[in-house]
Design a protein around this motif. Structure first.
Motif, PDB file in Angstrom:
ATOM      1  N   VAL A  37       0.862  -1.177   0.000  1.00  0.00           N
ATOM      2  CA  VAL A  37       0.000   0.000   0.000  1.00  0.00           C
ATOM      3  C   VAL A  37       0.908   1.239   0.000  1.00  0.00           C
ATOM      4  O   VAL A  37       1.701   1.438   0.920  1.00  0.00           O
ATOM      5  CB  VAL A  37      -0.944  -0.003   1.221  1.00  0.00           C
ATOM      6  CG1 VAL A  37      -1.825   1.230   1.204  1.00  0.00           C
ATOM      7  CG2 VAL A  37      -1.806  -1.261   1.202  1.00  0.00           C
ATOM      8  N   LEU A  86      -7.971   2.642  -4.559  1.00  0.00           N
ATOM      9  CA  LEU A  86      -8.902   2.293  -3.486  1.00  0.00           C
ATOM     10  C   LEU A  86     -10.193   3.124  -3.481  1.00  0.00           C
ATOM     11  O   LEU A  86     -11.251   2.624  -3.121  1.00  0.00           O
ATOM     12  CB  LEU A  86      -8.212   2.440  -2.122  1.00  0.00           C
ATOM     13  CG  LEU A  86      -7.123   1.399  -1.806  1.00  0.00           C
ATOM     14  CD1 LEU A  86      -6.292   1.839  -0.607  1.00  0.00           C
ATOM     15  CD2 LEU A  86      -7.730   0.030  -1.541  1.00  0.00           C
ATOM     16  N   MET A 166     -12.238  -7.608  -1.949  1.00  0.00           N
ATOM     17  CA  MET A 166     -11.546  -7.293  -0.697  1.00  0.00           C
ATOM     18  C   MET A 166     -12.481  -6.794   0.408  1.00  0.00           C
ATOM     19  O   MET A 166     -13.634  -6.432   0.170  1.00  0.00           O
ATOM     20  CB  MET A 166     -10.447  -6.261  -0.948  1.00  0.00           C
ATOM     21  CG  MET A 166     -10.913  -4.972  -1.615  1.00  0.00           C
ATOM     22  SD  MET A 166      -9.534  -3.832  -1.888  1.00  0.00           S
ATOM     23  CE  MET A 166      -9.521  -3.012  -0.293  1.00  0.00           C
ATOM     24  N   HIS A 168     -11.818  -5.000   4.749  1.00  0.00           N
ATOM     25  CA  HIS A 168     -10.785  -4.389   5.589  1.00  0.00           C
ATOM     26  C   HIS A 168     -11.158  -4.562   7.052  1.00  0.00           C
ATOM     27  O   HIS A 168     -12.314  -4.350   7.434  1.00  0.00           O
ATOM     28  CB  HIS A 168     -10.690  -2.904   5.220  1.00  0.00           C
ATOM     29  CG  HIS A 168      -9.467  -2.208   5.737  1.00  0.00           C
ATOM     30  ND1 HIS A 168      -8.197  -2.728   5.636  1.00  0.00           N
ATOM     31  CD2 HIS A 168      -9.317  -0.998   6.338  1.00  0.00           C
ATOM     32  CE1 HIS A 168      -7.329  -1.874   6.162  1.00  0.00           C
ATOM     33  NE2 HIS A 168      -7.982  -0.822   6.592  1.00  0.00           N
ATOM     34  N   THR A 209      -1.375  -4.820   7.302  1.00  0.00           N
ATOM     35  CA  THR A 209      -0.245  -5.304   8.105  1.00  0.00           C
ATOM     36  C   THR A 209      -0.689  -6.129   9.323  1.00  0.00           C
ATOM     37  O   THR A 209      -0.261  -7.270   9.499  1.00  0.00           O
ATOM     38  CB  THR A 209       0.626  -4.130   8.612  1.00  0.00           C
ATOM     39  OG1 THR A 209       1.032  -3.340   7.500  1.00  0.00           O
ATOM     40  CG2 THR A 209       1.848  -4.641   9.357  1.00  0.00           C
ATOM     41  N   ARG A 224      -2.269  -6.810   1.978  1.00  0.00           N
ATOM     42  CA  ARG A 224      -2.110  -5.387   1.628  1.00  0.00           C
ATOM     43  C   ARG A 224      -1.405  -4.615   2.738  1.00  0.00           C
ATOM     44  O   ARG A 224      -1.956  -3.686   3.306  1.00  0.00           O
ATOM     45  CB  ARG A 224      -3.486  -4.748   1.393  1.00  0.00           C
ATOM     46  CG  ARG A 224      -4.422  -5.493   0.477  1.00  0.00           C
ATOM     47  CD  ARG A 224      -5.676  -4.660   0.225  1.00  0.00           C
ATOM     48  NE  ARG A 224      -6.357  -4.249   1.436  1.00  0.00           N
ATOM     49  CZ  ARG A 224      -7.336  -4.941   2.025  1.00  0.00           C
ATOM     50  NH1 ARG A 224      -7.778  -6.086   1.515  1.00  0.00           N
ATOM     51  NH2 ARG A 224      -7.891  -4.488   3.138  1.00  0.00           N
ATOM     52  N   GLY A 226       0.830  -1.859   4.578  1.00  0.00           N
ATOM     53  CA  GLY A 226       1.385  -0.522   4.383  1.00  0.00           C
ATOM     54  C   GLY A 226       2.413  -0.294   5.484  1.00  0.00           C
ATOM     55  O   GLY A 226       3.618  -0.464   5.305  1.00  0.00           O
ATOM     56  N   LEU A 227       1.881   0.006   6.669  1.00  0.00           N
ATOM     57  CA  LEU A 227       2.704   0.400   7.811  1.00  0.00           C
ATOM     58  C   LEU A 227       3.930  -0.497   8.064  1.00  0.00           C
ATOM     59  O   LEU A 227       5.027   0.006   8.282  1.00  0.00           O
ATOM     60  CB  LEU A 227       1.830   0.403   9.066  1.00  0.00           C
ATOM     61  CG  LEU A 227       2.385   1.191  10.242  1.00  0.00           C
ATOM     62  CD1 LEU A 227       2.411   2.672   9.920  1.00  0.00           C
ATOM     63  CD2 LEU A 227       1.568   0.946  11.492  1.00  0.00           C
ATOM     64  N   TYR A 358       1.061   6.598  11.789  1.00  0.00           N
ATOM     65  CA  TYR A 358       0.474   6.888  10.479  1.00  0.00           C
ATOM     66  C   TYR A 358       0.352   8.400  10.274  1.00  0.00           C
ATOM     67  O   TYR A 358       0.675   8.936   9.228  1.00  0.00           O
ATOM     68  CB  TYR A 358      -0.948   6.325  10.354  1.00  0.00           C
ATOM     69  CG  TYR A 358      -1.111   4.836  10.409  1.00  0.00           C
ATOM     70  CD1 TYR A 358      -1.260   4.091   9.237  1.00  0.00           C
ATOM     71  CD2 TYR A 358      -1.198   4.172  11.618  1.00  0.00           C
ATOM     72  CE1 TYR A 358      -1.483   2.728   9.279  1.00  0.00           C
ATOM     73  CE2 TYR A 358      -1.403   2.803  11.667  1.00  0.00           C
ATOM     74  CZ  TYR A 358      -1.549   2.087  10.500  1.00  0.00           C
ATOM     75  OH  TYR A 358      -1.762   0.745  10.547  1.00  0.00           O
TER      76      TYR A 358
HETATM   77  C1  LIG Z   1      -4.354   1.897   4.262  1.00  0.00           C
HETATM   78  C2  LIG Z   1      -4.949   0.600   3.930  1.00  0.00           C
HETATM   79  C3  LIG Z   1      -4.194  -0.579   4.031  1.00  0.00           C
HETATM   80  C4  LIG Z   1      -2.815  -0.629   4.681  1.00  0.00           C
HETATM   81  O1  LIG Z   1      -2.928  -0.600   6.083  1.00  0.00           O
HETATM   82  P1  LIG Z   1      -1.667  -0.719   7.068  1.00  0.00           P
HETATM   83  O2  LIG Z   1      -2.267  -0.713   8.434  1.00  0.00           O
HETATM   84  O3  LIG Z   1      -0.833   0.515   6.826  1.00  0.00           O
HETATM   85  O4  LIG Z   1      -0.936  -1.949   6.762  1.00  0.00           O
HETATM   86  C5  LIG Z   1      -4.774  -1.752   3.559  1.00  0.00           C
HETATM   87  N1  LIG Z   1      -6.029  -1.766   3.039  1.00  0.00           N
HETATM   88  C6  LIG Z   1      -6.792  -0.649   2.955  1.00  0.00           C
HETATM   89  C7  LIG Z   1      -8.163  -0.739   2.398  1.00  0.00           C
HETATM   90  C8  LIG Z   1      -6.281   0.560   3.400  1.00  0.00           C
HETATM   91  O5  LIG Z   1      -7.039   1.658   3.343  1.00  0.00           O
END
Ligand SMILES: *Cc1c(COP(=O)(O)O)cnc(C)c1O
Length: 384
Positions: A37, A86, A166, A168, A209, A224, A226-227, A358
């Motif tokens: 991400v 996204l 997907m 979240h 993450t 997916r 990011g962090l 973040y």
């Molecule tokens: C920002 C985001 C991620 C990444 O999240 P992290 O906590 O940084 O790993 C994954 N999926 C979606 C839909 C997001 O908005």
């Protein structure tokens, strides 16, 4: 910003970035693949360098928030590799998605209908992703949308070329939270329904993450993170499961040193007063650079390993520290104060400012001189 005029330096270790991606990739393989991400300029660290390093390491699935981020990324990684946007698309931008081979993540019935209108007009289907709500109640198909799509709206789904489905997690960073299991079960249910309606099985993706470490059943086909890529643990205790190397450090120069007498106040609002003699260092960064105003009288820096507290309010471009305890040999104009680094972690800084890493990251200003470490090393071993 040129090196010699810069007041602060942001170091970004691309070697550590790739190490972290590789670590997570190995952790989830072979059952799942590891995407990346890179929304919001790769969390403020520079999407171009970050994405390019990840692509070279083998990453082929990228997630951004906006069309413009997707277009910029396409220019960086070239023709191959998938880029998911996204937010989906806003009406009138459909053509740019297909032109730059970007995959919109469709989140609303309006987006589905708009996309179908476009694809039927041009007479061609293009790949899309679908985002279903399982507990975030944020951008994604709501409960009502799902009832429609799995009922009378089925035909609309069938007209799409779905490559990814997907959802979240809301509480992925709270291990043992009941909500994670609830979301997992809802997502499995969605998977079964979608695959049945479509007559084929697209890929499925649930975990960012934190979710990666909840258990194998949370991995599905694609993750997916990011962090974690940027070297930050989403919660304490995860160190036992994976080693993440810090990617970012931040140093800012001392631009002035002055003696303070008893009773002398510092900064706007005179919110700090010396109760003893001391030394004030004025340092080149402020809230315009993302050094949050909430760190006034709360944050810390570090000089040669010695912790120094922020005193007074944070100004737009400057911050004052009490450096009385620092040995005089380490105190000089141009000395770099560690703001984020080995003695002063981003978690600690975020905590002191009442926020999360973040937010600190994505507030990073563009006045820092950026030093990307280990770039040459990575790019000399070009793996296709
Ligand atoms: C920002 C985001 C991620 C990444 O999240 P992290 O906590 O940084 O790993 C994954 N999926 C979606 C839909 C997001 O908005």
């Amino acid at each position: 910003m040129r090196f010699k005029e810069a007041g602060a330096f942001l170091n970004i270790d691309l070697g550590a970035l790739v190490f972290n991606w590789e670590g997570m990739r190995r952790y989830i393989s072979p059952s799942s693949r590891c995407g990346a991400v890179v929304k919001s300029d790769a969390y403020g660290l520079g999407a171009e360098k970050i994405s390019s390093a990840l692509y070279r390491a083998g990453c082929r699935d990228f997630f951004v928030a906006y069309l413009s981020e997707g277009i910029a990324l396409r220019r960086v990684i070239g023709d191959s590799g998938r880029i998911f946007v996204l937010h989906g698309f806003f009406s009138g931008t459909e053509r740019e998605f297909t032109r730059y081979k970007l995959i919109p993540v469709l989140n609303t019935i309006e987006q589905i209908e708009g996309w179908l209108l476009y694809t039927q007009k041009v007479g061609h289907r293009f790949p899309v992703a679908l985002h279903f709500d399982t507990g975030m109640s944020r951008l994604s198909f709501s409960r009502q949308d799902q009832e429609f799509l799995f009922g009378e709206g089925q035909d609309k789904l069938k007209l799409l070329e779905v490559v990814l489905v997907m959802s979240h997690l809301a509480n992925g960073d709270i291990q043992g939270d009941k909500k994670n299991e609830e979301q997992l079960n809802l997502f499995r249910d969605i998977r079964d329904k979608v695959s049945k309606i479509l007559g084929y099985s697209p890929e499925y993706s649930l975990s960012a993450t934190a979710g990666i470490f909840l258990g194998k059943e949370y991995l599905f086909d694609l993750c997916r993170p990011g962090l974690g890529l940027y070297g930050i643990y989403p919660y304490i205790g995860l160190e036992d499961k994976i080693l993440l190397r810090p990617v970012v450090s931040l140093y800012a120069k001392i631009i002035q040193l002055q003696r303070a007498h008893i009773g002398q106040s510092v900064g706007y609002g005179s919110s700090y007063s010396f109760t003893r003699e001391g030394i004030i260092a004025t340092v080149c960064l402020g809230y315009a650079d993302g050094f949050l105003r909430s760190l006034g009288n709360k944050g810390y820096g570090s000089i040669c390993g010695k912790q120094v507290p922020v005193i007074g309010r944070i100004s737009m471009d400057l911050t004052t520290f009490d450096v009385t305890e620092v040995p005089s040999k380490d105190l000089y104009i141009g000395q770099e104060v560690e703001i984020i680094g080995p003695h002063n972690t981003i978690d600690f800084l975020a905590n002191s400012g009442g926020t999360i890493p973040y937010e600190l990251f994505t507030n990073i200003g563009d006045r820092y001189y950026r030093r990307y470490k280990n770039e040459e090393k990575l790019f000399s071993v070009d793996r296709k």
